[in-house]
Write an enzyme that holds these catalytic residues in place. Structure first.
Site, mmCIF file in Angstrom:
data_model
loop_
_atom_site.group_PDB
_atom_site.id
_atom_site.type_symbol
_atom_site.label_atom_id
_atom_site.label_comp_id
_atom_site.label_asym_id
_atom_site.label_seq_id
_atom_site.Cartn_x
_atom_site.Cartn_y
_atom_site.Cartn_z
ATOM 1 N N LYS A 162 -53.108 36.051 61.838
ATOM 2 C CA LYS A 162 -54.115 35.926 60.786
ATOM 3 C C LYS A 162 -55.348 36.716 61.202
ATOM 4 O O LYS A 162 -55.821 36.589 62.326
ATOM 5 C CB LYS A 162 -54.491 34.460 60.561
ATOM 6 C CG LYS A 162 -55.611 34.262 59.544
ATOM 7 C CD LYS A 162 -55.833 32.794 59.210
ATOM 8 C CE LYS A 162 -56.595 32.065 60.288
ATOM 9 N NZ LYS A 162 -56.965 30.686 59.870
ATOM 10 N N LYS A 164 -59.344 37.567 60.457
ATOM 11 C CA LYS A 164 -60.590 37.228 59.771
ATOM 12 C C LYS A 164 -61.139 38.492 59.110
ATOM 13 O O LYS A 164 -61.148 39.576 59.717
ATOM 14 C CB LYS A 164 -61.614 36.681 60.760
ATOM 15 C CG LYS A 164 -61.237 35.350 61.385
ATOM 16 C CD LYS A 164 -61.268 34.210 60.380
ATOM 17 C CE LYS A 164 -61.021 32.874 61.068
ATOM 18 N NZ LYS A 164 -61.100 31.736 60.118
#
Length: 380
Positions: A162, A164
């Site tokens: 993931k 940001k």
């Protein structure tokens, strides 16, 4: 069962590497730990995984330190209970402060599992022996630095990453990672950093071409309509995080089609009981879920592993090994990932030994219900 004593410990641990989101950069994590001792001497542990600053939400380490001793601890001390839900009913009048509540709920579930002679995962209804783990990478100084970090996590065995993102750090880094890793399970998380506009919608339409698993929380906490509008324009599923605190929020998300995946953060939802309820309702609604993280220490991370063993946690969760974030944790053995998976403990309770001596040594401050109680004045 009865809890006779509660101690709170504020503990700080330095991160191996600083971590930057759309709101701030952090190099250390400070959380409060809840130690609940029952009448017969059993000890349960929970973690209040609040951020230090009011950027993810309104709660902070400081607000938790005010609410926990004044409202939550008195509500549960000396109260007879047979199930954690009974303890939670004791503070029903306290609005909000989900992170603080989650720490007490975690300690209660730990005690409950010990008394049942079962693992925390088992009493929650978990069905998996191992859970898939993903990693979350912050905003890096350069795209080259980001690509280096992605490769490092893939070399460590993680298959989901993931990223940001924030305005100015979105399309270019995501496109670069996707070009370097065409088949990577990749998703992005904005932590509500964007405001709705056609220009922003067009940006996400371009990100849509990167074959992302999901786009997490692009808009503000209460802006369900912006998420709805974006979901109508892109094929990538939107995942909501900060927007869903109560089950009513999940219902709103589904009714509006404002999101098609749910990030179940144990702390954000007020603890393991509510997290399990969200899992169950999402399953009924056909919404896949995964467990998000708040850079938990070992106690909170162990709770996340346990809840991730429930059947509808069908996407990799943020339960990467402790060693990714901390040099030395407060449990032993530490949560460890092997080949991108984490084993679910099968021993009674939390499944790990809490290093109470290390917690005491590291504590910035301690609150003890035994010391806080003042004997009633004698009548004269």
């Amino acid at each position: 069962m009865r809890i006779d004593r509660i101690r709170l410990f504020e503990v700080s641990l330095p991160l191996r590497r600083s971590f930057e989101t759309s709101s701030h950069r952090k190099s250390a994590i400070t959380h409060a730990l809840v130690e609940a001792t029952s009448a017969d001497g059993a000890v349960g542990w929970g973690e209040i995984a609040t951020p230090q600053d009011p950027f993810f939400g309104a709660e902070t380490t400081g607000t938790a330190w005010l609410v926990a001793p004044e409202f939550l601890a008195p509500a549960v001390l000396d109260r007879e209970w047979a199930h954690p839900e009974e303890l939670e009913a004791a503070w029903a009048k306290v609005r909000g402060h989900e992170f603080a509540k989650a720490g007490f709920v975690g300690a209660a579930w730990d005690l409950f599992a010990q008394y049942q002679g079962r693992s925390l995962a088992s009493v929650l209804g978990g069905t998996r022996e191992v859970v898939q783990a993903g990693v979350s990478l912050g905003i890096e100084p350069s795209i080259d630095a980001l690509l280096e970090q992605v490769q490092r996590q893939l070399d460590a065995g993680y298959s989901r990453v993931k990223l940001k993102i924030a305005p100015g750090w979105d399309l270019e880094p995501v496109t670069a990672v996707r070009a370097a890793h065409p088949h990577l399970d990749l998703h992005v998380d904005a932590n509500g950093a964007y405001d709705w506009s056609d220009e922003v919608a067009e940006l996400f339409e371009r990100l849509d071409a990167s074959a992302l698993t999901m786009i997490e929380q692009p808009f503000g906490v209460r802006d369900f309509l912006a998420h709805q509008q974006l979901q109508r324009r892109i094929a990538t599923p939107i995942c909501l995080d900060e927007s869903v605190v109560q089950l009513d929020d999940l219902e709103t998300m589904v009714r509006l089609d404002a999101g098609r995946i749910l990030n179940v953060k144990v702390s954000r939802m007020g603890g393991l009981t509510q997290a399990r309820r969200a899992h169950d309702r999402a399953s009924e609604l056909g919404v896949p879920v995964w467990c998000g993280g708040m850079h938990e220490f070992g106690i909170g991370r162990a709770a996340n592993v346990a809840v991730s063993s429930l059947p509808n946690f069908s996407l990799p969760s943020d339960v990467s090994g402790s060693d990714k974030y901390y040099e030395e944790d407060i449990i032993q053995p530490t949560v460890a990932a092997h080949g991108g998976t984490v084993a679910v403990p099968n021993v009674p309770g939390l499944g790990y030994e809490v290093r109470a001596d290390r917690i005491t040594e590291l504590a910035n401050r301690v609150w003890d219900s035994a010391a806080a109680r003042v004997p009633e004045a004698e009548e004269v």
